[in-house]
Structure formats: structure tokens, C-alpha cells
Design a protein around this motif. Structure first.
Motif, PDB file in Angstrom:
ATOM      1  N   LEU A  56      42.741  30.566  19.117  1.00 55.58           N
ATOM      2  CA  LEU A  56      41.789  31.415  18.471  1.00 55.58           C
ATOM      3  C   LEU A  56      40.533  30.739  17.482  1.00 55.58           C
ATOM      4  N   ASP A  57      39.601  31.363  17.400  1.00 55.00           N
ATOM      5  CA  ASP A  57      38.314  30.884  16.715  1.00 55.00           C
ATOM      6  C   ASP A  57      38.966  31.403  15.177  1.00 55.00           C
ATOM      7  N   GLN A  58      39.271  30.459  14.316  1.00 51.15           N
ATOM      8  CA  GLN A  58      39.614  30.931  13.076  1.00 51.15           C
ATOM      9  C   GLN A  58      38.783  31.538  12.035  1.00 51.15           C
ATOM     10  N   SER A  59      37.483  31.468  12.274  1.00 47.83           N
ATOM     11  CA  SER A  59      36.294  31.970  11.598  1.00 47.83           C
ATOM     12  C   SER A  59      36.108  33.372  12.111  1.00 47.83           C
ATOM     13  N   VAL A  60      36.973  33.811  13.212  1.00 48.74           N
ATOM     14  CA  VAL A  60      36.829  35.379  13.249  1.00 48.74           C
ATOM     15  C   VAL A  60      38.133  36.025  12.999  1.00 48.74           C
ATOM     16  N   VAL A  61      37.975  37.177  12.088  1.00 49.51           N
ATOM     17  CA  VAL A  61      38.873  38.076  11.597  1.00 49.51           C
ATOM     18  C   VAL A  61      39.345  38.981  12.705  1.00 49.51           C
ATOM     19  N   LEU A  62      40.639  39.003  12.955  1.00 51.70           N
ATOM     20  CA  LEU A  62      41.113  39.836  14.125  1.00 51.70           C
ATOM     21  C   LEU A  62      41.898  41.136  13.402  1.00 51.70           C
ATOM     22  N   SER A  63      41.864  42.060  14.023  1.00 47.01           N
ATOM     23  CA  SER A  63      42.556  43.318  13.899  1.00 47.01           C
ATOM     24  C   SER A  63      43.797  43.234  14.348  1.00 47.01           C
ATOM     25  N   ASP A  64      45.032  44.012  13.859  1.00 49.70           N
ATOM     26  CA  ASP A  64      46.441  43.926  14.492  1.00 49.70           C
ATOM     27  C   ASP A  64      46.278  44.261  16.030  1.00 49.70           C
ATOM     28  N   GLU A  65      45.453  45.074  16.319  1.00 55.41           N
ATOM     29  CA  GLU A  65      45.380  45.578  17.577  1.00 55.41           C
ATOM     30  C   GLU A  65      44.525  44.444  18.513  1.00 55.41           C
ATOM     31  N   GLN A  66      43.566  43.875  17.986  1.00 61.20           N
ATOM     32  CA  GLN A  66      42.861  42.853  18.703  1.00 61.20           C
ATOM     33  C   GLN A  66      43.551  41.511  18.947  1.00 61.20           C
ATOM     34  N   TYR A  67      44.598  41.072  17.863  1.00 62.96           N
ATOM     35  CA  TYR A  67      45.468  40.255  17.821  1.00 62.96           C
ATOM     36  C   TYR A  67      46.418  40.218  18.805  1.00 62.96           C
ATOM     37  N   ILE A  68      46.934  41.234  18.864  1.00 59.38           N
ATOM     38  CA  ILE A  68      48.303  41.592  20.083  1.00 59.38           C
ATOM     39  C   ILE A  68      47.611  41.482  21.264  1.00 59.38           C
ATOM     40  N   ASP A  69      46.425  42.185  21.660  1.00 61.42           N
ATOM     41  CA  ASP A  69      46.025  42.275  22.930  1.00 61.42           C
ATOM     42  C   ASP A  69      45.616  40.976  23.513  1.00 61.42           C
ATOM     43  N   LEU A  70      44.945  40.297  22.571  1.00 62.29           N
ATOM     44  CA  LEU A  70      44.786  38.751  22.640  1.00 62.29           C
ATOM     45  C   LEU A  70      46.009  37.920  23.151  1.00 62.29           C
ATOM     46  N   TYR A  71      47.162  38.326  22.323  1.00 61.13           N
ATOM     47  CA  TYR A  71      48.287  37.624  22.562  1.00 61.13           C
ATOM     48  C   TYR A  71      48.885  37.810  23.907  1.00 61.13           C
ATOM     49  N   PHE A  72      48.860  39.028  24.272  1.00 62.46           N
ATOM     50  CA  PHE A  72      49.319  39.090  25.615  1.00 62.46           C
ATOM     51  C   PHE A  72      48.454  38.742  26.781  1.00 62.46           C
ATOM     52  N   GLU A  73      47.215  38.805  26.503  1.00 63.35           N
ATOM     53  CA  GLU A  73      46.410  38.139  27.465  1.00 63.35           C
ATOM     54  C   GLU A  73      46.628  36.670  27.681  1.00 63.35           C
ATOM     55  N   TYR A  74      46.865  35.850  26.353  1.00 61.12           N
ATOM     56  CA  TYR A  74      47.253  34.665  26.582  1.00 61.12           C
ATOM     57  C   TYR A  74      48.646  34.387  27.175  1.00 61.12           C
ATOM     58  N   LEU A  75      49.565  35.298  26.863  1.00 57.05           N
ATOM     59  CA  LEU A  75      50.832  35.102  27.321  1.00 57.05           C
ATOM     60  C   LEU A  75      50.993  35.168  28.814  1.00 57.05           C
ATOM     61  N   PHE A  76      50.307  36.341  29.355  1.00 53.00           N
ATOM     62  CA  PHE A  76      50.400  36.547  30.584  1.00 53.00           C
ATOM     63  C   PHE A  76      49.626  35.578  31.683  1.00 53.00           C
ATOM     64  N   GLY A  77      48.536  34.994  30.987  1.00 53.99           N
ATOM     65  CA  GLY A  77      47.932  34.165  31.690  1.00 53.99           C
ATOM     66  C   GLY A  77      48.680  32.859  31.816  1.00 53.99           C
ATOM     67  N   ARG A  78      49.460  32.400  30.815  1.00 52.93           N
ATOM     68  CA  ARG A  78      50.422  31.147  31.014  1.00 52.93           C
ATOM     69  C   ARG A  78      51.258  31.480  31.948  1.00 52.93           C
ATOM     70  N   ILE A  79      51.940  32.784  31.882  1.00 55.98           N
ATOM     71  CA  ILE A  79      52.940  32.995  32.912  1.00 55.98           C
ATOM     72  C   ILE A  79      52.552  32.815  34.305  1.00 55.98           C
ATOM     73  N   ILE A  80      51.311  33.227  34.618  1.00 52.85           N
ATOM     74  CA  ILE A  80      50.693  33.367  35.941  1.00 52.85           C
ATOM     75  C   ILE A  80      50.432  31.812  36.339  1.00 52.85           C
ATOM     76  N   LYS A  81      49.678  30.901  35.193  1.00 51.33           N
ATOM     77  CA  LYS A  81      49.796  29.669  35.616  1.00 51.33           C
ATOM     78  C   LYS A  81      50.865  28.734  35.612  1.00 51.33           C
ATOM     79  N   GLY A  82      51.960  29.360  35.278  1.00 50.88           N
ATOM     80  CA  GLY A  82      53.459  28.728  35.256  1.00 50.88           C
ATOM     81  C   GLY A  82      53.518  27.585  34.039  1.00 50.88           C
ATOM     82  N   ASN A  83      52.926  27.977  33.021  1.00 51.55           N
ATOM     83  CA  ASN A  83      53.253  26.871  31.797  1.00 51.55           C
ATOM     84  C   ASN A  83      54.048  27.445  30.958  1.00 51.55           C
TER      85      ASN A  83
END
Length: 199
Positions: free
Chosen positions: A172-199
């Protein structure tokens, strides 16, 4: 269940059915209401820890297809019998004036709408399949034991979500303040991206 708990559950069922319709779901299965509220509760704890939650009054037990809450079931019975929701073959459709939602807590409505959008984006089974990571859930189903599922910050479900938190936050860009919704949406985007890549 006291009247304030039932009233709160009624609010949540109305909001879920309305927002479901808003994003294009013609109706919502009774099982999905239980899953949606369980996710709303767990993800709120994941983001806020033990902070008082709008969903603290829900208690879930394990059944073969997912979590089950008496509060959710009672609200669905009440709302369908009073025609605020139309029920057909355990599928529910919003059948009320949207202005009813104007009296519900805005922060809670916003959180429920976000949960619906999250499920619409990634799919109910995909999100739910990852979030249920509690061995006590599997054990309760296999042994047919009626025990309450732990949705606290100490539950294995929340601990698994937290396992990926540090590596996710490094992206995450630490200078950007995320809402709870943005945070969790990005979290799952990151998570499922890792799963697809097999990391």
C-alpha cells in the motif's frame, strides 16, 4: 431474542435484500443471508478488532452449507409474513418502500452494501470459501454439534485473515488514507492475486 435484537436483524435483512436488488440480484437465498451477515461480522472484526460492532448480537452455529443464525431466520420469517420481503422457494425479494432504509444507521447500511458489492465482485463461494478457515467449523459439521462459531479477533478465521495482512500492507501507498471498504477490497484483490500466482 429481545425485540431490539429482532428489530436490528429486520433492518439488516431489509438492507441486504434492497442492495442485492440494486446490484442486479433478483432475489437472495435464505442461506446467503446467513453467509452475508457472518461475513459482515467477521470482516468488521478483522478491520476493527474488538471494537463494538453493529453485528455483535448475531450468533452463528455451523451447518453443512455454512453458518446459521436464529436471529437471521426469525427476521426472514417475520419480514416475509408481513410482506416486506416476498418469499418463494426460500428465495427472498425486497418488497418495501426504500424510504424505510432512511431510518437505519448509515454506517451499518454502508457496510452491508459494501459486503454485497464485494460478493458481487469476487463471488459468494470464493469469498466464503476463504473466510471459513476455522477447524471448529469443520468439526462441528462432521460431529453434528450445535456449537457457536467464534467470530472474535482470537478466532482462527480472523487469524488467517491477519496472516496476510502485513505483506498486503507493504504493497500500500502509506500516504493514501483508505476507507474500511477500500482497504478490504484491496486486501482481497491482493489475496486472490497471490492465490492465482501460487504464492
Amino acid at each position: 431474542m429481545n425485540s431490539s435484537t429482532l428489530y436490528s436483524a429486520n433492518e439488516d435483512m431489509m438492507a441486504i435484500s434492497y442492495y442485492g436488488k440494486e446490484i442486479g440480484w433478483e432475489s437472495i437465498a435464505s442461506l446467503s443471508f446467513h453467509r452475508i451477515l457472518y461475513l459482515a461480522k467477521v470482516l468488521y472484526v478483522f478491520r476493527h478488532g474488538e471494537t463494538a460492532s453493529f453485528f455483535a448480537n448475531y450468533h452463528f452455529t455451523a451447518i453443512i452449507n455454512g453458518p446459521y443464525s436464529v436471529q437471521v431466520n426469525n427476521a426472514l420469517v417475520y419480514l416475509s409474513s408481513s410482506d416486506k420481503l416476498i418469499e418463494k422457494d426460500e428465495m427472498y425479494t425486497f418488497n418495501s418502500d426504500k424510504s424505510l432504509l432512511d431510518h437505519f444507521p448509515e454506517q451499518k447500511l454502508s457496510w452491508l452494501r459494501f459486503i454485497l458489492l464485494l460478493l458481487g465482485k469476487y463471488g459468494e463461494d470464493k469469498i466464503f470459501g476463504f473466510v471459513i478457515n476455522d477447524p471448529s467449523y469443520d468439526h462441528a459439521v462432521k460431529t453434528n454439534r450445535n456449537v457457536e462459531l467464534d467470530a472474535s479477533a482470537e478466532s482462527l478465521t480472523v487469524k488467517v485473515l491477519n496472516k496476510f495482512k502485513a505483506s498486503f500492507e507493504e504493497t500500500l501507498d502509506q500516504s493514501v488514507v483508505l476507507s474500511d471498504e477500500q482497504y478490504i477490497d484491496l486486501y482481497f484483490e491482493y489475496l486472490f492475486g497471490r492465490i492465482i500466482k501460487g504464492n
